[in-house]
Design a protein around this motif. Structure first.
Motif, mmCIF file in Angstrom:
data_model
loop_
_atom_site.group_PDB
_atom_site.id
_atom_site.type_symbol
_atom_site.label_atom_id
_atom_site.label_comp_id
_atom_site.label_asym_id
_atom_site.label_seq_id
_atom_site.Cartn_x
_atom_site.Cartn_y
_atom_site.Cartn_z
ATOM 1 N N HIS A 64 -10.876 10.654 -4.266
ATOM 2 C CA HIS A 64 -11.642 10.849 -5.507
ATOM 3 C C HIS A 64 -13.088 11.099 -5.151
ATOM 4 O O HIS A 64 -13.749 10.252 -4.546
ATOM 5 C CB HIS A 64 -11.524 9.608 -6.406
ATOM 6 C CG HIS A 64 -12.257 9.739 -7.701
ATOM 7 N ND1 HIS A 64 -11.850 10.586 -8.713
ATOM 8 C CD2 HIS A 64 -13.391 9.130 -8.156
ATOM 9 C CE1 HIS A 64 -12.673 10.493 -9.735
ATOM 10 N NE2 HIS A 64 -13.621 9.614 -9.422
ATOM 11 N N SER A 69 -14.142 10.363 -1.568
ATOM 12 C CA SER A 69 -13.889 9.035 -1.018
ATOM 13 C C SER A 69 -12.390 8.744 -1.005
ATOM 14 O O SER A 69 -11.649 9.231 -1.857
ATOM 15 C CB SER A 69 -14.608 7.958 -1.835
ATOM 16 O OG SER A 69 -16.014 8.114 -1.752
ATOM 17 N N LEU A 72 -9.867 2.634 -9.946
ATOM 18 C CA LEU A 72 -10.708 2.587 -8.757
ATOM 19 C C LEU A 72 -11.751 1.493 -8.879
ATOM 20 O O LEU A 72 -12.483 1.418 -9.872
ATOM 21 C CB LEU A 72 -11.400 3.935 -8.531
ATOM 22 C CG LEU A 72 -10.495 5.174 -8.490
ATOM 23 C CD1 LEU A 72 -11.326 6.408 -8.146
ATOM 24 C CD2 LEU A 72 -9.345 5.005 -7.522
ATOM 25 N N VAL A 74 -4.209 2.688 -2.302
ATOM 26 C CA VAL A 74 -3.590 2.275 -3.563
ATOM 27 C C VAL A 74 -2.873 0.946 -3.339
ATOM 28 O O VAL A 74 -2.030 0.835 -2.441
ATOM 29 C CB VAL A 74 -2.599 3.339 -4.067
ATOM 30 C CG1 VAL A 74 -1.911 2.862 -5.340
ATOM 31 C CG2 VAL A 74 -3.327 4.662 -4.316
ATOM 32 N N TYR A 80 0.856 -1.183 0.000
ATOM 33 C CA TYR A 80 0.000 0.000 0.000
ATOM 34 C C TYR A 80 0.900 1.245 0.000
ATOM 35 O O TYR A 80 1.257 1.750 1.072
ATOM 36 C CB TYR A 80 -0.908 0.030 1.231
ATOM 37 C CG TYR A 80 -2.071 -0.925 1.213
ATOM 38 C CD1 TYR A 80 -3.014 -0.872 0.198
ATOM 39 C CD2 TYR A 80 -2.241 -1.866 2.224
ATOM 40 C CE1 TYR A 80 -4.096 -1.747 0.192
ATOM 41 C CE2 TYR A 80 -3.314 -2.733 2.232
ATOM 42 C CZ TYR A 80 -4.238 -2.676 1.214
ATOM 43 O OH TYR A 80 -5.314 -3.533 1.209
ATOM 44 N N SER A 104 -15.665 -2.944 -0.037
ATOM 45 C CA SER A 104 -14.220 -2.767 -0.157
ATOM 46 C C SER A 104 -13.919 -1.829 -1.317
ATOM 47 O O SER A 104 -14.542 -1.915 -2.372
ATOM 48 C CB SER A 104 -13.526 -4.113 -0.394
ATOM 49 O OG SER A 104 -13.739 -4.990 0.688
ATOM 50 N N ALA A 105 -12.968 -0.929 -1.095
ATOM 51 C CA ALA A 105 -12.596 0.027 -2.134
ATOM 52 C C ALA A 105 -11.081 0.057 -2.255
ATOM 53 O O ALA A 105 -10.364 0.077 -1.251
ATOM 54 C CB ALA A 105 -13.122 1.417 -1.791
ATOM 55 N N LEU A 106 -10.603 0.041 -3.503
ATOM 56 C CA LEU A 106 -9.171 0.051 -3.762
ATOM 57 C C LEU A 106 -8.893 0.828 -5.034
ATOM 58 O O LEU A 106 -9.762 0.986 -5.898
ATOM 59 C CB LEU A 106 -8.630 -1.379 -3.948
ATOM 60 C CG LEU A 106 -8.452 -2.263 -2.725
ATOM 61 C CD1 LEU A 106 -8.045 -3.659 -3.183
ATOM 62 C CD2 LEU A 106 -7.419 -1.705 -1.763
ATOM 63 N N ALA A 107 -7.647 1.283 -5.146
ATOM 64 C CA ALA A 107 -7.134 1.808 -6.408
ATOM 65 C C ALA A 107 -6.015 0.866 -6.841
ATOM 66 O O ALA A 107 -4.978 0.781 -6.177
ATOM 67 C CB ALA A 107 -6.612 3.227 -6.242
ATOM 68 N N ARG A 109 -14.723 -0.783 -6.402
ATOM 69 C CA ARG A 109 -15.435 -0.889 -5.124
ATOM 70 C C ARG A 109 -16.406 -2.051 -5.234
ATOM 71 O O ARG A 109 -17.263 -2.087 -6.126
ATOM 72 C CB ARG A 109 -16.190 0.402 -4.810
ATOM 73 C CG ARG A 109 -16.890 0.383 -3.448
ATOM 74 C CD ARG A 109 -17.783 1.600 -3.279
ATOM 75 N NE ARG A 109 -17.030 2.830 -3.197
ATOM 76 C CZ ARG A 109 -16.495 3.307 -2.079
ATOM 77 N NH1 ARG A 109 -16.617 2.638 -0.953
ATOM 78 N NH2 ARG A 109 -15.839 4.450 -2.094
ATOM 79 N N TYR A 160 -9.339 6.018 -1.275
ATOM 80 C CA TYR A 160 -9.020 4.730 -1.878
ATOM 81 C C TYR A 160 -7.567 4.362 -1.555
ATOM 82 O O TYR A 160 -6.644 5.071 -1.978
ATOM 83 C CB TYR A 160 -9.198 4.771 -3.397
ATOM 84 C CG TYR A 160 -10.623 4.949 -3.846
ATOM 85 C CD1 TYR A 160 -11.411 3.853 -4.178
ATOM 86 C CD2 TYR A 160 -11.197 6.218 -3.917
ATOM 87 C CE1 TYR A 160 -12.721 4.008 -4.585
ATOM 88 C CE2 TYR A 160 -12.510 6.383 -4.315
ATOM 89 C CZ TYR A 160 -13.267 5.278 -4.645
ATOM 90 O OH TYR A 160 -14.571 5.444 -5.041
ATOM 91 N N ILE A 168 -2.566 6.533 -0.334
ATOM 92 C CA ILE A 168 -4.001 6.652 -0.607
ATOM 93 C C ILE A 168 -4.236 7.786 -1.595
ATOM 94 O O ILE A 168 -3.397 8.679 -1.746
ATOM 95 C CB ILE A 168 -4.814 6.914 0.683
ATOM 96 C CG1 ILE A 168 -4.355 8.227 1.346
ATOM 97 C CG2 ILE A 168 -4.706 5.744 1.643
ATOM 98 C CD1 ILE A 168 -5.187 8.645 2.540
#
Length: 203
Positions: free
Chosen positions: A106, A109, A136, A113, A100, A142-145, A138, A111, A103
Motif C-alpha cells: 500500500h 509500503s 492497516l 497480513v 500470516y 511495527s506495521a500490520l494489516a 502502524r 504490510y 503480505i
C-alpha cells in the motif's frame, strides 16, 4: 480607491456534516463496502475531529473501526487505522507462520497480513472464504494489516459507554472493553507487543 477586501469565508458546517453523513450512509448501506469509500470516511472523520464544532458536546468520545472476523465483532481506535484495503492482491510468502497468510502493498509500503483467528488457533470453517479486507495499522515501527471478513463501519462511542469485557473468550487479554452492540475493542499496542508476531529466520 483600494479594492475591497475579500469577503471572509464562513465554513458551511451543515454542508460538511451532510457530506460526512452521506459517506457513512453509503458504507453502512452496502453489503460489501469498497476500500476507497472506507478510506474517504476515515479521512473525513480525521478532518472532522481536527476542528472544533460550535455547540458540540464536550463529553469524551472515540471513533472505532468495527469489523467482523468469524463470529466476532471487533473494533480498533480509528485514529490507529491508516487505511482499509481489499485483500485481492494478497501475496503468500513461503516460510511464514499460518497466522500470516501473506503480505499486501500500500503506497509503497509492505504490510504483513495478520489473521487473528489463526494466531489464537481458531481454525477457519472448512470452505469459508478467506478474509476480504485488511485494516492497516502502524505503531512504534511495527506495521500490520489486520485481516477482516467484513467491515461494519465507523462507530462513534462515548468514553463512558465502555464496559469491562469479562467474558471475551480468546480475545480476553487483548480487549480494552466492550461497547454497546457487543463490539470488543482491541488494544492494538498490546497486540503489537505479542512475541508471537515476531518471525525468526529458520537456520
Amino acid at each position: 480607491m483600494p479594492p475591497d477586501p475579500p469577503a471572509r469565508q464562513v465554513l458551511d458546517w451543515a454542508g460538511a456534516k451532510a457530506r460526512l453523513d452521506a459517506i457513512e450512509a453509503a458504507i453502512e448501506g452496502s453489503a460489501a463496502p469498497t476500500s476507497t469509500a472506507l478510506d474517504a470516511m476515515l479521512e473525513a472523520r480525521a478532518r472532522d475531529l481536527a476542528r472544533p464544532v460550535p455547540g458540540a458536546s464536550t463529553r469524551p468520545s472515540i471513533d472505532l473501526v468495527a469489523f467482523h472476523l468469524g463470529q466476532d465483532r471487533l473494533g480498533i481506535a480509528a485514529g490507529l487505522a491508516l487505511a482499509v484495503v481489499e485483500l485481492t492482491g494478497l501475496t503468500p510468502v513461503p516460510g511464514l507462520p499460518p497466522h500470516y497468510p501473506g503480505i499486501v502493498l500500500h503506497r509503497g509500503s509492505v504490510y504483513p497480513v495478520l489473521d487473528l483467528g489463526l494466531l489464537f488457533r481458531r481454525p477457519r470453517v472448512a470452505g469459508a472464504p478467506r478474509p476480504a479486507y485488511g485494516i492497516l495499522v502502524r505503531q512504534a515501527g511495527s506495521a500490520l494489516a489486520l485481516a477482516a471478513d467484513a467491515i461494519a463501519g465507523i462507530e462513534r462511542v462515548d468514553a463512558g459507554d465502555f464496559a469491562p469485557a469479562t467474558d471475551a473468550g480468546i480475545w480476553q487479554h487483548l480487549v480494552d472493553g466492550v461497547v454497546q452492540g457487543g463490539t470488543l475493542v482491541l488494544d492494538v499496542h498490546r497486540l503489537l507487543a505479542d512475541p508471537r508476531l515476531v518471525v525468526h529466520d529458520k537456520q
